[in-house]
Each structure stands twice: as structure tokens, then as C-alpha cells.
Design an enzyme around this catalytic site. Structure first.
Site, short mmCIF file in Angstrom:
data_model
loop_
_atom_site.label_atom_id
_atom_site.label_comp_id
_atom_site.label_asym_id
_atom_site.label_seq_id
_atom_site.Cartn_x
_atom_site.Cartn_y
_atom_site.Cartn_z
N GLU A 104 -3.84 -2.67 4.66
CA GLU A 104 -4.71 -3.45 5.88
C GLU A 104 -5.03 -2.61 6.84
OE1 GLU A 104 -2.77 -7.32 6.50
OE2 GLU A 104 -3.83 -7.49 8.38
N THR A 118 3.57 -7.65 3.42
CA THR A 118 3.33 -8.16 1.83
C THR A 118 4.25 -8.94 1.26
OG1 THR A 118 2.71 -5.64 1.48
CG2 THR A 118 3.79 -6.47 -0.32
N TYR A 119 5.52 -8.87 2.08
CA TYR A 119 6.62 -9.79 1.49
C TYR A 119 6.31 -11.17 1.91
CZ TYR A 119 9.51 -6.03 0.03
OH TYR A 119 9.96 -4.90 -0.58
N GLU A 162 -8.84 -20.29 -5.02
CA GLU A 162 -8.54 -20.18 -3.59
C GLU A 162 -10.18 -20.10 -3.00
OE1 GLU A 162 -6.12 -16.72 -2.24
OE2 GLU A 162 -4.16 -18.24 -3.03
N GLN A 192 1.95 -15.37 -0.11
CA GLN A 192 2.19 -16.30 -0.92
C GLN A 192 1.20 -16.56 -2.13
OE1 GLN A 192 2.05 -19.60 1.80
NE2 GLN A 192 4.36 -19.33 2.81
N ARG A 196 -12.79 -11.48 5.18
CA ARG A 196 -11.85 -11.17 3.91
C ARG A 196 -11.93 -12.45 2.91
NH1 ARG A 196 -5.79 -11.47 2.48
NH2 ARG A 196 -6.07 -13.29 4.10
N LEU A 236 -4.30 -7.84 -0.99
CA LEU A 236 -3.14 -7.09 -1.72
C LEU A 236 -3.82 -6.24 -3.00
CD1 LEU A 236 -0.78 -9.83 -2.27
CD2 LEU A 236 -0.22 -7.54 -1.26
N HIS A 247 -4.24 -13.84 11.27
CA HIS A 247 -3.51 -13.79 9.87
C HIS A 247 -3.96 -12.22 9.52
CE1 HIS A 247 -2.09 -15.02 5.93
NE2 HIS A 247 -3.29 -14.84 5.46
N LYS A 295 9.29 0.64 9.80
CA LYS A 295 9.73 0.46 11.21
C LYS A 295 10.97 -0.21 11.19
CE LYS A 295 6.32 -1.64 13.67
NZ LYS A 295 5.56 -1.90 14.57
N ARG A 324 -12.33 -19.36 4.78
CA ARG A 324 -11.26 -19.56 5.94
C ARG A 324 -11.87 -19.72 7.51
NH1 ARG A 324 -6.62 -15.48 3.89
NH2 ARG A 324 -5.73 -16.56 2.41
N ALA A 330 0.83 -1.24 -0.01
CA ALA A 330 0.05 0.09 -0.15
C ALA A 330 0.90 1.22 0.15
CB ALA A 330 -0.93 0.27 1.10
N HIS A 360 -5.67 -17.70 9.89
CA HIS A 360 -5.45 -18.35 8.88
C HIS A 360 -5.53 -20.02 9.50
CE1 HIS A 360 -3.75 -20.50 5.33
NE2 HIS A 360 -3.83 -19.22 4.68
C1 FAD Z 1 2.05 -14.90 5.37
C2 FAD Z 1 0.78 -14.03 4.86
C3 FAD Z 1 0.47 -14.34 3.60
C4 FAD Z 1 -0.54 -13.64 2.91
N1 FAD Z 1 -1.00 -14.02 1.69
C5 FAD Z 1 -1.79 -13.17 0.97
C6 FAD Z 1 -2.03 -13.49 -0.36
O1 FAD Z 1 -1.77 -14.33 -1.10
N2 FAD Z 1 -2.81 -12.42 -1.04
C7 FAD Z 1 -3.36 -11.53 -0.43
O2 FAD Z 1 -4.04 -10.67 -0.92
N3 FAD Z 1 -2.87 -11.31 0.89
C8 FAD Z 1 -2.33 -11.96 1.39
N4 FAD Z 1 -1.90 -11.66 2.68
C9 FAD Z 1 -2.29 -10.34 3.38
C10 FAD Z 1 -1.52 -9.20 2.63
O3 FAD Z 1 -0.22 -9.75 2.45
C11 FAD Z 1 -1.55 -7.95 3.51
O4 FAD Z 1 -2.77 -7.57 3.92
C12 FAD Z 1 -0.70 -6.87 2.77
O5 FAD Z 1 0.37 -7.10 2.32
C13 FAD Z 1 -0.61 -5.60 3.48
O6 FAD Z 1 0.05 -4.73 2.92
P1 FAD Z 1 0.28 -3.15 3.71
O7 FAD Z 1 0.96 -2.42 2.74
O8 FAD Z 1 -1.09 -2.69 4.13
O9 FAD Z 1 1.16 -3.41 5.15
P2 FAD Z 1 2.53 -4.22 5.21
O10 FAD Z 1 3.05 -5.14 4.01
O11 FAD Z 1 2.32 -5.29 6.34
O12 FAD Z 1 3.47 -3.10 5.56
C14 FAD Z 1 3.30 -2.29 6.69
C15 FAD Z 1 4.35 -1.43 6.68
O13 FAD Z 1 4.12 -0.41 7.76
C16 FAD Z 1 5.51 -0.19 8.41
N5 FAD Z 1 5.01 0.08 9.92
C17 FAD Z 1 4.38 -0.34 10.52
N6 FAD Z 1 3.99 0.49 11.71
C18 FAD Z 1 5.07 1.57 11.50
C19 FAD Z 1 5.21 2.58 12.32
N7 FAD Z 1 4.74 2.94 13.50
N8 FAD Z 1 6.41 3.38 11.91
C20 FAD Z 1 6.65 3.33 10.54
N9 FAD Z 1 6.51 2.46 9.73
C21 FAD Z 1 5.50 1.39 10.17
C22 FAD Z 1 6.06 -1.53 8.35
O14 FAD Z 1 7.71 -1.50 8.50
C23 FAD Z 1 6.02 -1.94 6.96
O15 FAD Z 1 6.62 -1.47 6.16
C24 FAD Z 1 -0.95 -12.26 3.59
C25 FAD Z 1 -0.36 -12.02 4.76
C26 FAD Z 1 0.42 -12.89 5.40
C27 FAD Z 1 1.23 -12.48 6.55
#
Ligand code: FAD
Length: 535
Positions: A373, A45-46, A120, A49, A384, A390, A349, A37, A288, A18, A242
Site C-alpha cells: 500500500e 493485512t491482518y 464485491e 476481511q 482501487r 492484497l 480506508h 513498528k 465504493r 507485502a 470505505h
Molecule cells: C479493515 C480492512 C479491511 C481490508 N480488506 C481488504 C480485503 O478484503 N482485500 C484486500 O485486497 N485488501 C483489503 N484491505 C487493504 C489491505 O489489507 C492492505 O492494503 C494491505 O494489507 C496492505 O499491506 P501492506 O503489507 O502494504 O501493509 P500493512 O499490512 O499495513 O503492513 C505495514 C507494516 O509496516 C510496518 N511499519 C509501518 N511503518 C513503519 C516504520 N516506520 N518502521 C517499521 N515498520 C513500519 C507496520 O508495523 C506493519 O508491519 C483492507 C484493509 C483494512 C484496514
């Protein structure tokens, strides 16, 4: 010592799918600061799978994806938001492909190369585009490469946002967001980040539970910061567990993707007996929440530590080609998934609720946005659907970027913000309090506010969370902040919001299941919590 200060047009707090999408979309015209952080590659995100849900197959349709999402969301999805998100899905995938993301392709009978799509739980078509079983890594690393190439984006790794700053906090009229105080984790000094627009892209809060598939960054910081600043939050009771995390003492939060069940893997007990047919006619492909509850039920009934996921019947070639990461990780731990079933347990999850936003990602506070998220857009409803998250990250990052560009003319110049005041605090000599309270919080959230809830358990949890809140508030006022203290403080706030929301919902719907109110009420309503300083 004076507070180090930074000024940018846009401050993006979070560097997952995001945050990076938003930073990239604004980088042509704006100076953007992006905080993480940890390092950029540490966020949910990383770890993703499975893939990204999108309508790409000629036999699939936007309407079918919308209907599947509405069904999974159990009556609480905002239909306009679902439609908006799903309609954007082909364009989002094209944007990623243009940036260089390499999704899996397959050659059709007619010789044409097409994206390989998986199916899925909850999806009635194959519509999940993926890069083997490491889609998040492929998307995340491609976006990170692009981010680093943009001269207008400055990435600050190891910088944890502490609190948002709004105009009224410094005695100015209005409540627009004007920046944040940020702890530099390398120097342990608090720095001031001023910006005309601030975006919370901090991810979810699953770390509030003892067992989670999420990385350590998922401590709900953005949700807690927004709540403290005066934003409403919604549907925090809907925590997705999950069904299948690897059960192994050395496997910290390793997920066994839903795609295995999509490809025919079967859930079995230790003696090889299947059980999903007793819970849902869709068996392993049920949503799920149903699968997680079924596993929880079987584990409690039999008093066992885990159940098993068996994909051995698909053969070694298929398994190693489709699930190389899972195969390799399990093998490292001595489990050959081509020959033996995988021990699995449910784990927290995904946080379906979050900071309430409109369809542009705008929150209740002017110039403050929430995406990914951390946000509650109305897409997921009470549950969800797999791989919609994603997609949501990228769709709403795009929407927020557009909205920021439209608002820009109205935004004001930077204001004078006071430095962070540390004159009244000292270094802590009692770090044990933090470690103890971390464990206590996550354990009672797991036991009392987990997959199956009751009024009594929620009341118990509420008493405990209030006590922890008092202790940590006192600690926060007296000692210098550390990242552990910040995360604990945020997790306590988020836990309190989850418990309050769960207590308000007098029914079982989607991911919220309570023995006291096992049925569904006829009309579905969001749970919206309003902070004392709202408005
Ligand atoms: C194991 C796993 C598998 C998944 N598989 C899927 C899938 O196949 N398909 C799908 O659609 N979704 C999947 N999801 C869910 C999806 O990955 C997440 O919902 C999505 O990646 C969230 O992205 P985001 O950018 O909101 O947050 P994130 O990718 O979690 O990034 C959050 C960022 O915020 C930063 N941050 C947090 N707090 C602070 C702070 N106080 N100050 C500064 N930085 C901060 C962190 O360092 C990080 O850089 C999965 C999740 C997991 C854990």
C-alpha cells in the site's frame, strides 16, 4: 553511548503481506532484516476481511478482471500494470495455498471441491477468494509462521524506521540507499540498520484522517521517508473511504465488509428506506466511492450520525456461516445482525497513491524499493477496486524480489555510516504539543480534505498543515524522538502531499470529488509530485 548497528543484505521495513512475501521470496539466498513498528500481527493485512481478487473460475477471464479494474480506476490505471498484476493472480493464490493458507471451499453439484468465491463492488464476476470474513488474518498468520521458520530472516518487532540513509548523505558518490536509522521502541535508542537493498513495505496513510478503518500503524511513514530521501510520489489525492465502518462508540475502526453488500445487504435510513437507487443503477454494488458519497450526502442532508446496513433477510444460518467475525463483534456490542440493521459510517480506508515505482517495485533511488500500500504502481488509478490490494502486495513483492536478485551482482559492500547524533537534543517537557497537533491534523483533514472537497477547504487545510509543519520541525530539532513524534511528523508530510495533489487536480475523478470542478477532464493524468532533492 554508541549506536547499535546491524548489517543485512536486505532491510524490509514493514511486516504486512507485502513485507513478509518479499522477505520469504529472498530468504533462500539473502540475510533479511524485517522491521515492524508494532508486533507482526498489527498492520492492515491482518484486518482484511473480504479476500483476494483472482481469476479462478472457469467462466471468469483475465480480460474481464482487467476491464473491471480499468473501469473502477476511472481512466488512470496503467494498463500494462493492471495486465501484469491480474495475470499473476492464479499463481499468487497457488503460492499462498502451497504455504498453507486455508481459503474457503465449497462442494459443487458434481461433488468436486472448489474455492468459494464472493463478488464485491465493481467486479463483474465472483472472483474474491477468502477465508470466511477473516482472510487477512489467515494470510498474515500463515506468512508470519513461515517467516519465523526461516533462519535467514530476523524479525525486529517494535522497531520504527526513522529515516532512510543514501550514499550522498554521507558524502559518497551516487544516491543509492544504504540503510536506515531505526528507533528501538523498547529501549528508545536509535539503531543503525545497514543493507545493500532497502524495501519500504510500510502500508498506507489512512491515519491522517479522523475516522479510519486502519490500525494505528498506517501513518504513512514509508511515503514520508521516501519523499524526504528524494523519491517522487504519485496520485496522493485518491484516498478511498470505505462506506461502511461500524458506528459505535466502543468499536474503534471496525469494518463491515463489502462482502455483505455482495451477498445482498441493503443500505437503509433509520426508517428503513433504501436510498442507493437514487445515486447509481448498481445500487449497493456500485463502486465504493459512489456508495461513500451517497452515504455522506444522506447523512449531511438529514443531519444524522449514521445510516444502516441490513442483511437480516438472509437468515441466521447464512449470516453466521459467512460472516462469523462481524456477527460476533457486533453481538459483543449488543447488535444482533441477524435481527437488526447495522449502524454504519464511511471511514478512510485505503491510500491509492504512494511512492512512485516501476513494474519491479523500484523507486527513483537506486537499491530502494516500495511494495504494497505504500507504493504507487499504477494499478489502482483513481479508485482501487475491492480486493485488488492484497493481490498487489504479493505480486509486487515477488517482482521486487526478482529484481533484487538480478541487481545483486552490481551492488556494493556496506559503507561506513555515522552514528545517530543526539548531542543537541533533550527530553521533551511539552508532550501536549504532540497530542494536540495529532488531533488537529486528523480533524481538519477529515473536514476539509475528505469525501467532498472544495478549493476553499483545501486552501484552509494547506495553511494549517504548513503551520503544523513549522511547529513540528522545530520540535524535532530540539527534542529526543518518540514514536508519536515520528508518526506526527510523517502524517504532516503525507497530509501536505495529499493537499498539494488535490489542489493540482482540477476535475472530479474516481475518489477525488470537488464541488469546484464536478466534471471529468477529457484526458486523465497522474499527479506526480517531485521533491526538492529529486535526481
Ligand atoms: C479493515 C480492512 C479491511 C481490508 N480488506 C481488504 C480485503 O478484503 N482485500 C484486500 O485486497 N485488501 C483489503 N484491505 C487493504 C489491505 O489489507 C492492505 O492494503 C494491505 O494489507 C496492505 O499491506 P501492506 O503489507 O502494504 O501493509 P500493512 O499490512 O499495513 O503492513 C505495514 C507494516 O509496516 C510496518 N511499519 C509501518 N511503518 C513503519 C516504520 N516506520 N518502521 C517499521 N515498520 C513500519 C507496520 O508495523 C506493519 O508491519 C483492507 C484493509 C483494512 C484496514
Amino acid at each position: 553511548m554508541s549506536t547499535k548497528s546491524h548489517q543485512h543484505d536486505v532491510l524490509v521495513i514493514g511486516g504486512g503481506a507485502a513485507g513478509m512475501t518479499l522477505a520469504l521470496k529472498l530468504s533462500q539466498d539473502y540475510q533479511v532484516a524485517m522491521l515492524c513498528k508494532d508486533v507482526t500481527s498489527e498492520g492492515s493485512t491482518y484486518y482484511a476481511q473480504g479476500g483476494v481478487a483472482a481469476v479462478l473460475d472457469e467462466y471468469d477471464s483475465i480480460d474481464s478482471h482487467i476491464q473491471d479494474t480499468l473501469v473502477a480506476g476511472a481512466g488512470l490505471c496503467h494498463e500494462d500494470v493492471v495486465k501484469y498484476t491480474v495475470e499473476q493472480s492464479p499463481a499468487v493464490i497457488q503460492w499462498l495455498v502451497d504455504l498453507g493458507v486455508k481459503f474457503d471451499v465449497e462442494t459443487q453439484a458434481n461433488g468436486r471441491q472448489e474455492f468459494h468465491l464472493t463478488q464485491e463492488g465493481g467486479h463483474s464476476h465472483r472472483r474474491v477468494i477468502h477465508a470466511a470474513d477473516a482472510t487477512g488474518k489467515e494470510i498474515g498468520s500463515t506468512l508470519a509462521t513461515q517467516v519465523r521458520e526461516q533462519p535467514n530472516i530476523t524479525v525486529f518487532e517494535h522497531h520504527a524506521a526513522v529515516d532512510l540513509i543514501t550514499a550522498d548523505m554521507i558524502g559518497q558518490p551516487g544516491k543509492r540507499c544504504i540503510g536506515a536509522y531505526v528507533l528501538n521502541l523498547e529501549t528508545q535508542e536509535v539503531e543503525l540498520f545497514q543493507a545493500r537493498f532497502v524495501v519500504l513495505a510500510t502500508g498506507g496513510a489512512s491515519k491522517v484522517y479522523l475516522y479510519t478503518s486502519n490500525p494505528d500503524t498506517a501513518s504513512g511513514d514509508g511515503i514520508a521517508m521516501a519523499w524526504r530521501a528524494g523519491c517522487r510520489v504519485g496520485n496522493m489525492e485518491f484516498n478511498q473511504f470505505h462506506p461502511t465502518c461500524l458506528y459505535h462508540p466502543l468499536a474503534k475502526s471496525f469494518l463491515i465488509s463489502e462482502a455483505l453488500r455482495g451477498e445482498g445487504a441493503r443500505l437503509v435510513l433509520k426508517d428503513g428506506t433504501r436510498f442507493m437507487q437514487d445515486f447509481d443503477q448498481r445500487e449497493e454494488l456500485a463502486p465504493r466511492d459512489i456508495v461513500a458519497r451517497a452515504i455522506d450526502h444522506e447523512m449531511k442532508r438529514l443531519g444524522c450520525d449514521c445510516v444502516y446496513l441490513d442483511i437480516t433477510h438472509k437468515g441466521k444460518d447464512f449470516i453466521t456461516a459467512h460472516f462469523p467475525t462481524i456477527y460476533a463483534r457486533c453481538l459483543e456490542l449488543g447488535i444482533d445482525i441477524t435481527e437488526q440493521p447495522i449502524p454504519v459510517v464511511p471511514a478512510a480506508h485505503y491510500t491509492c497513491g504512494g511512492i512512485k515505482t516501476d513494474i519491479h517495485g523500484a523507486t527513483d533511488i537506486p537499491n530502494l524499493y516500495a511494495v504494497g500500500e505504500a507504493s504507487f504502481t499504477g494499478l489502482h488509478g483513481a479508485n482501487r477496486m475491492a480486493s485488488n490490494s492484497l493481490l498487489e502486495c504479493m505480486v509486487f513483492a515477488g517482482a521486487a524480489a526478482d529484481h533484487i536478485q538480478q541487481q545483486d551482482a552490481k551492488s556494493s559492500p556496506h559503507l561506513l555510516i555515522p552514528a545517530w547524533d543526539e548531542s543537541q537534543v533533550t527530553d521533551s517537557d511539552e508532550d501536549v504539543v504532540i497530542a494536540h497537533n495529532w488531533d488537529e491534523l486528523r480533524r481538519f483533514m477529515w473536514d476539509y480534505v475528505g469525501i467532498v472537497r472544495t478549493d476553499k477547504r483545501l486552501q484552509r487545510a494547506r495553511r494549517r498543515v504548513r503551520l503544523l509543519n513549522q511547529e513540528v520541525d522545530e520540535y524535532y530539532s530540539n527534542y529526543k524522538i518518540t514514536n508519536d513524534l515520528l508518526e506526527l511528523r510523517n502524517l504532516i508530510t503525507v497530509a501536505d502531499l495529499i493537499i498539494q495533489s488535490a489542489m493540482q487536480r482540477k476535475e472530479s475523478r474516481g475518489l477525488h470529488y470537488t464541488l469546484n470542478y464536478p466534471t471529468l477532464q477529457s484526458v486523465g493524468k497522474d499527479t506526480i509530485l517531485v521533491p526538492p532533492n529529486y535526481g
